[in-house]
Design an enzyme around this catalytic site. Structure first.
Site, PDB file in Angstrom:
ATOM      1  CG  HIS A 114      -2.040  -1.041   1.082  1.00  0.00           C
ATOM      2  ND1 HIS A 114      -2.910  -1.364   2.104  1.00  0.00           N
ATOM      3  CD2 HIS A 114      -2.388  -1.834   0.042  1.00  0.00           C
ATOM      4  CE1 HIS A 114      -3.747  -2.311   1.693  1.00  0.00           C
ATOM      5  NE2 HIS A 114      -3.448  -2.621   0.449  1.00  0.00           N
ATOM      6  CB  THR A 194      -4.534  -7.822   8.253  1.00  0.00           C
ATOM      7  OG1 THR A 194      -5.360  -7.295   7.217  1.00  0.00           O
ATOM      8  CG2 THR A 194      -4.253  -9.290   8.025  1.00  0.00           C
TER       9      THR A 194
HETATM   10  P1  OAD Z   1      -7.563  -2.767  10.215  1.00  0.00           P
HETATM   11  O1  OAD Z   1      -7.609  -1.594  11.114  1.00  0.00           O
HETATM   12  O2  OAD Z   1      -8.677  -2.983   9.277  1.00  0.00           O
HETATM   13  O3  OAD Z   1      -7.460  -4.079  11.116  1.00  0.00           O
HETATM   14  C1  OAD Z   1      -6.514  -4.219  12.128  1.00  0.00           C
HETATM   15  C2  OAD Z   1      -6.593  -5.632  12.671  1.00  0.00           C
HETATM   16  O4  OAD Z   1      -5.531  -5.789  13.599  1.00  0.00           O
HETATM   17  C3  OAD Z   1      -7.893  -5.964  13.409  1.00  0.00           C
HETATM   18  O5  OAD Z   1      -8.384  -7.221  12.940  1.00  0.00           O
HETATM   19  C4  OAD Z   1      -7.476  -6.058  14.878  1.00  0.00           C
HETATM   20  O6  OAD Z   1      -8.186  -7.067  15.581  1.00  0.00           O
HETATM   21  C5  OAD Z   1      -6.030  -6.444  14.761  1.00  0.00           C
HETATM   22  N1  OAD Z   1      -5.181  -5.984  15.873  1.00  0.00           N
HETATM   23  C6  OAD Z   1      -5.254  -4.813  16.557  1.00  0.00           C
HETATM   24  N2  OAD Z   1      -4.275  -4.755  17.463  1.00  0.00           N
HETATM   25  C7  OAD Z   1      -3.567  -5.904  17.367  1.00  0.00           C
HETATM   26  C8  OAD Z   1      -2.431  -6.441  18.034  1.00  0.00           C
HETATM   27  N3  OAD Z   1      -1.807  -5.781  18.997  1.00  0.00           N
HETATM   28  N4  OAD Z   1      -1.985  -7.662  17.656  1.00  0.00           N
HETATM   29  C9  OAD Z   1      -2.614  -8.357  16.667  1.00  0.00           C
HETATM   30  N5  OAD Z   1      -3.691  -7.904  16.012  1.00  0.00           N
HETATM   31  C10 OAD Z   1      -4.155  -6.694  16.347  1.00  0.00           C
HETATM   32  O7  OAD Z   1      -6.147  -2.723   9.471  1.00  0.00           O
HETATM   33  P2  OAD Z   1      -5.681  -3.489   8.136  1.00  0.00           P
HETATM   34  O8  OAD Z   1      -6.281  -4.832   8.029  1.00  0.00           O
HETATM   35  O9  OAD Z   1      -4.217  -3.368   8.087  1.00  0.00           O
HETATM   36  O10 OAD Z   1      -5.201   0.786   3.439  1.00  0.00           O
HETATM   37  O11 OAD Z   1      -6.320  -2.559   7.020  1.00  0.00           O
HETATM   38  C11 OAD Z   1      -6.049  -2.845   5.684  1.00  0.00           C
HETATM   39  C12 OAD Z   1      -5.969  -1.584   4.885  1.00  0.00           C
HETATM   40  O12 OAD Z   1      -7.162  -0.828   5.080  1.00  0.00           O
HETATM   41  C13 OAD Z   1      -4.865  -0.629   5.315  1.00  0.00           C
HETATM   42  O13 OAD Z   1      -3.636  -0.923   4.727  1.00  0.00           O
HETATM   43  C14 OAD Z   1      -5.368   0.697   4.857  1.00  0.00           C
HETATM   44  C15 OAD Z   1      -6.832   0.560   5.240  1.00  0.00           C
HETATM   45  O14 OAD Z   1      -7.724   1.283   4.499  1.00  0.00           O
HETATM   46  C16 OAD Z   1      -4.886   1.964   2.887  1.00  0.00           C
HETATM   47  O15 OAD Z   1      -4.804   3.007   3.506  1.00  0.00           O
HETATM   48  C17 OAD Z   1      -4.642   1.878   1.429  1.00  0.00           C
END
Ligand code: OAD
Length: 246
Positions: A114, A194
């Site tokens: 990204h 994620t």
């Molecule tokens: P999200 O905010 O959608 O999800 C974060 C995930 O991490 C959730 O499932 C939480 O349960 C988990 N989580 C939180 N804290 C944690 C920890 N300490 N250990 C393990 N897990 C934990 O973030 P992404 O999946 O990365 O794109 O989002 C994907 C994309 O959506 C991002 O790259 C961004 C966003 O829109 C762009 O900006 C292009």
């Protein structure tokens, strides 16, 4: 606790998301108080939003730059460095994170799907993205010097893949090549932190499974695509990854 099953014939594709950086103090997107709760995604992370209000977009990314620059990698990032050192070319880390913390921790085989918060590119000309850690003053939009030299005004933009934009084909190619090479070995997919809500990253688990691999997951909450994984370790990656990887 189980260890990640890694031997001399194992190829590991890791996918990380915002959760892996949460314990470093970087906000996630979809959790309560996540970035998308306080910042309308279509305004700050889409080409249309940038055309409409580039100052707002630069304010958002300048704030994120300043925030990320203050944070440091956590034991989850470090464990992935350990795994890469063990596996060498049988390791690839595909990250959706733009905070640069994997590289700062020491990971080298990284595909930043990204983009990168500390890179900027021109919104008009084809010059290569360049390193840029500047935090721009409120109400400003930086302009492309190369376009200016040709007498044209073009706003610079963050080197981030926004909603509605395609991923860099070279990045997709690197991930696909890795899966192709790994399929005649023991292919293991490890997703960390994620929500499984954004494609194509969320579809990698299916791609690896179709290639005969197995899939492990480390996440604080069950993600949307949890059912596709063989093993799910629920909890904070900064604690669980060091235990899984050792
Ligand atoms: P999200 O905010 O959608 O999800 C974060 C995930 O991490 C959730 O499932 C939480 O349960 C988990 N989580 C939180 N804290 C944690 C920890 N300490 N250990 C393990 N897990 C934990 O973030 P992404 O999946 O990365 O794109 O989002 C994907 C994309 O959506 C991002 O790259 C961004 C966003 O829109 C762009 O900006 C292009």
């Amino acid at each position: 606790m189980d260890r990640l099953p890694v031997d001399d014939d194992t190829w590991v594709l890791v996918l990380t998301g915002a959760g892996v950086s949460a314990e470093s103090g970087i906000p996630t997107f979809r959790d309560a108080q996540g970035l998308w709760e306080t910042h309308p995604v279509e305004k700050v992370a889409s080409p249309e939003g940038f055309r409409e209000d580039p100052m707002l977009v630069w304010r958002f990314y300048s704030q994120r730059r300043a925030g990320a620059a203050r944070c440091v990698p956590n034991p989850g990032h470090d464990a992935l460095v350990t795994l890469e050192k063990r596996l060498g070319q049988r390791f690839l880390l595909a990250t959706q994170n733009v905070d640069g913390l994997h590289r700062r921790a020491g990971s080298e085989r990284v595909v930043e799907m990204h983009g990168n918060l500390f890179k900027t590119r021109c919104s008009l000309c084809a010059r290569a993205p360049f390193d840029d850690a500047d935090v721009y003053a409120e109400g400003t939009v930086p302009a492309c010097g190369e376009c200016q030299a040709r007498g044209q005004f073009a706003p610079l933009r963050p080197h981030i893949v926004w909603f509605g934009e395609l991923l860099d084909p070279d990045d997709i190619g690197s991930i696909n090549d890795f899966i192709r090479a790994g399929r005649s070995h023991k292919l293991l997919f490890l997703a960390v932190g994620t929500s499984g809500a954004v494609y194509p990253a969320a579809g990698l688990v299916n791609q690896v499974k179709a290639a005969g691999g197995s899939a492990w997951l480390v996440n604080r909450d069950p993600p949307e695509n949890a059912a596709h994984f063989d093993r799910f370790f629920q909890g904070p990656s900064g604690v669980l990854l060091p235990q899984l990887i050792g």
